[in-house]
Design a protein around this motif. Structure first.
Motif, short mmCIF file in Angstrom:
data_model
loop_
_atom_site.label_atom_id
_atom_site.label_comp_id
_atom_site.label_asym_id
_atom_site.label_seq_id
_atom_site.Cartn_x
_atom_site.Cartn_y
_atom_site.Cartn_z
N ALA A 236 -42.13 36.64 61.04
CA ALA A 236 -42.08 36.73 59.98
C ALA A 236 -40.98 36.62 59.48
CB ALA A 236 -42.12 38.56 59.64
N ALA A 237 -39.45 37.03 59.19
CA ALA A 237 -37.82 36.46 59.28
C ALA A 237 -38.28 35.35 58.11
CB ALA A 237 -37.42 36.50 59.57
N LEU A 238 -38.31 34.46 59.06
CA LEU A 238 -38.46 32.68 58.18
C LEU A 238 -39.48 32.50 57.16
CD1 LEU A 238 -38.36 31.01 61.58
CD2 LEU A 238 -36.53 31.23 60.19
N GLY A 239 -40.96 33.25 57.57
CA GLY A 239 -42.01 33.08 55.89
C GLY A 239 -41.38 34.08 54.82
N ALA A 240 -40.91 34.61 54.93
CA ALA A 240 -40.20 36.10 53.64
C ALA A 240 -39.19 34.44 53.30
CB ALA A 240 -39.35 37.06 54.91
N LEU A 241 -38.29 34.19 54.04
CA LEU A 241 -37.40 33.41 53.75
C LEU A 241 -37.62 32.14 52.78
CD1 LEU A 241 -34.77 33.75 56.74
CD2 LEU A 241 -34.39 34.90 54.39
N GLY A 242 -38.75 31.65 53.74
CA GLY A 242 -39.53 30.24 52.89
C GLY A 242 -39.81 30.73 51.63
N ALA A 243 -40.72 31.47 51.78
CA ALA A 243 -40.83 32.26 50.49
C ALA A 243 -40.25 32.42 49.50
CB ALA A 243 -42.07 33.66 50.46
N ALA A 244 -38.88 32.92 49.92
CA ALA A 244 -37.16 32.80 48.87
C ALA A 244 -37.05 31.37 47.98
CB ALA A 244 -36.91 33.62 49.78
N VAL A 245 -37.18 30.98 49.32
CA VAL A 245 -37.00 29.13 48.57
C VAL A 245 -37.26 28.95 47.59
CG1 VAL A 245 -36.50 27.07 49.24
CG2 VAL A 245 -35.47 29.09 50.58
N VAL A 246 -38.92 29.36 47.59
CA VAL A 246 -39.59 28.71 46.96
C VAL A 246 -40.39 29.07 46.19
CG1 VAL A 246 -42.12 28.18 46.54
CG2 VAL A 246 -41.73 27.40 48.42
N LEU A 247 -39.72 30.91 46.00
CA LEU A 247 -39.96 31.36 44.77
C LEU A 247 -38.81 31.15 44.10
CD1 LEU A 247 -42.06 34.44 46.35
CD2 LEU A 247 -42.43 33.08 44.09
N LEU A 248 -37.73 30.87 43.83
CA LEU A 248 -36.07 30.98 43.13
C LEU A 248 -36.73 29.85 42.95
CD1 LEU A 248 -33.39 33.11 45.70
CD2 LEU A 248 -35.53 33.99 43.72
N ALA A 249 -36.86 28.09 43.87
CA ALA A 249 -36.68 27.70 42.80
C ALA A 249 -37.70 27.36 42.38
CB ALA A 249 -37.32 26.12 43.62
#
Length: 480
Positions: A236-249
């Motif tokens: 869950a943590a890795l999924g949220a952090l991955g989504a953060a990278v995609v969204l901020l990019a």
């Protein structure tokens, strides 16, 4: 001549500016207190409302998520809709959330109250800061005001810890909420009479950019919080952090193409904005972690109670006040770059020396703790003032909401991210060695290393283009 019409000199405020400064800084101080006032009371709240031990951290996270994720958006909305209007909306929401929290009878109601407090912080913090910077021209007056603001931001976390311990020990944790209500009501009553309305030039709101950055920041804070609780291998943590990278990019890409961007890329690329906010992120993330780690040390190693733990940080608060007074003078003499980078290096040195704390929590250890946290606070507040002056310099008044929104977002995100990361480091080292002291030592050394690297990067990044005093931009805010 009416006080509102008196002209300020280069180094003296008008009476109206002083009243405005007191009111705006008072609102900032109260919001800073709210981030830490419940930390020492968490066990009492857990017993009173039935929170499990593993869920206590969500009392803090419920406020931090909206405050970190929505600050940039509300900073820009303040430019468009009116900064005073946004400040008043935030204060009204804070009063409501604090009243609900003080009367809460279940975990769900208390968490909802903390979310309202987080939304209030996201609204009021950038609005108050942009009202302050737009009311004072670049120069000694603004530097002095930002110095006081930095002092109160830093001291607020300390005062919150002390105040929370005192209220919890003598009255009830509920008063940590209820004390906000009369203060917020006083600001709501006085602000329309003292604070002029101010906004930037009207433009369309960049909805795609606002959506991307808000969702990205929420995912980032949520992911780091989950990682601190469940471990960095948590899906869950890795999924949220991955989504953060995609969204901020995606946010960066949107802003580079938008006709009316939420945060113009040319502003984000300014050395003053980029390196100033990096310094702010590092100092807030790592200093809030120091307070958390030393609270762990005092209570788990030294056996201190809530009130004694809070009082141990009084030296930090006193030195923070001193730092806020002298930092503007240092900026006037040595420049933003030296004060921001130098403050980070002092903070790093003081934090690293906390490794010398022993395993007994005796008088010698407490004396060393007070001395080093006081020295670290001096560097920390100097860095805060340096980053605020740097990150808001050289921009037209119409973009002050954006600049202060970025600076406020840096503060909120930094305060949110540091504790989960270093608490995870401390917990892992404690589990491996069976020693809380070893866990605290390891986390403190990592903390000092991050601040040291951050200070060196700021000094190098700002070297080519020193962010000293610039001429104020011609475009001014609309005052109603």
């Amino acid at each position: 001549m009416p006080i509102s019409e008196r002209t300020p000199t280069a180094d003296r405020m008008t009476p109206r500016q002083r009243m405005l400064l007191v009111l705006l800084l008072g609102s900032q101080f109260m919001l800073a207190i709210d981030f830490s006032i419940l930390n020492i009371a968490l066990p009492e709240i857990g017993r009173g409302l039935g929170f499990s031990l593993g869920n206590l951290q969500w009392i803090s996270t419920a406020m931090m998520l909206p405050s970190a994720g929505l600050t940039l958006l509300f900073g820009r909305l303040a430019d468009l809709a009116g900064r005073r209007r946004m400040l008043l909306a935030g204060m009204a929401l804070l009063a409501a959330g604090s009243l609900i929290g003080g009367l809460a009878g279940s975990p769900a109601v208390l968490l909802a109250a903390r979310v309202l407090q987080g939304l209030a912080a996201a609204m009021a913090t950038p609005a108050a800061l942009s009202l302050l910077t737009s009311a004072l021209p670049e120069g000694p007056l603004r530097d002095r005001a930002l110095g006081l603001n930095g002092t109160l931001l830093s001291a607020g976390f300390t005062v919150g810890a002390v105040f929370g311990g005192v209220l919890t020990s003598t009255l009830s944790w509920r008063w940590a909420f209820l004390v906000n209500v009369p203060v917020a009501a006083a600001i709501l009553l006085l602000a329309p009479r003292i604070v002029p309305e101010s906004r930037g030039r009207r433009t369309a709101l960049d909805v795609p950019g606002a959506s991307a950055v808000t969702a990205g920041l929420l995912a980032l804070v949520f992911g780091v919080t989950l990682a601190g609780q469940q471990g960095w291998g948590s899906p869950a943590a890795l999924g949220a952090l991955g989504a953060a990278v995609v969204l901020l990019a995606a946010f960066w890409r949107i802003e580079s193409r938008a006709a009316a961007p939420l945060a113009p890329v040319q502003v984000l690329r300014r050395p003053s904005v980029k390196w100033g906010n990096l310094g702010g992120l590092v100092t807030f993330a790592m200093e809030s972690s120091v307070v958390f780690l030393l609270t762990l040390y005092l209570q788990k190693v030294g056996g201190f109670g809530p009130m004694a733990t809070g009082l141990a940080f009084c030296g930090l608060g006193g030195t923070a006040f001193t730092g806020g007074l002298i930092a503007p003078r240092l900026i006037g003499r040595f420049g933003n770059r030296a004060v921001l980078g130098g403050g980070l290096l002092v903070q790093a040195a003081a934090t690293g020396l906390l490794f010398l704390l022993g395993g007994h929590g005796d008088a010698a250890a407490v004396t060393l703790l007070v001395a080093l946290t006081s020295a670290g606070a001096l560097g920390h507040v100097s860095a805060i003032v340096g980053y605020l002056v740097t990150a808001t310099s050289g921009l037209p008044a119409g973009e002050q909401g954006l600049a202060t929104g970025l600076a406020s977002m840096t503060q909120q995100v930094g305060t949110t991210l540091g504790i989960p990361v270093l608490s995870a480091v401390a917990a892992a080292r404690t589990a491996a060695t069976g020693s809380v002291l070893a866990g605290v030592h390891t986390a403190l050394l990592l903390d000092a290393g991050v601040v040291l690297v951050g200070g060196l990067l700021v000094l190098l990044g700002l070297r080519a283009r020193r962010t000293g005093r610039r001429q104020p931009a011609a475009a001014g805010p609309v005052i109603e």
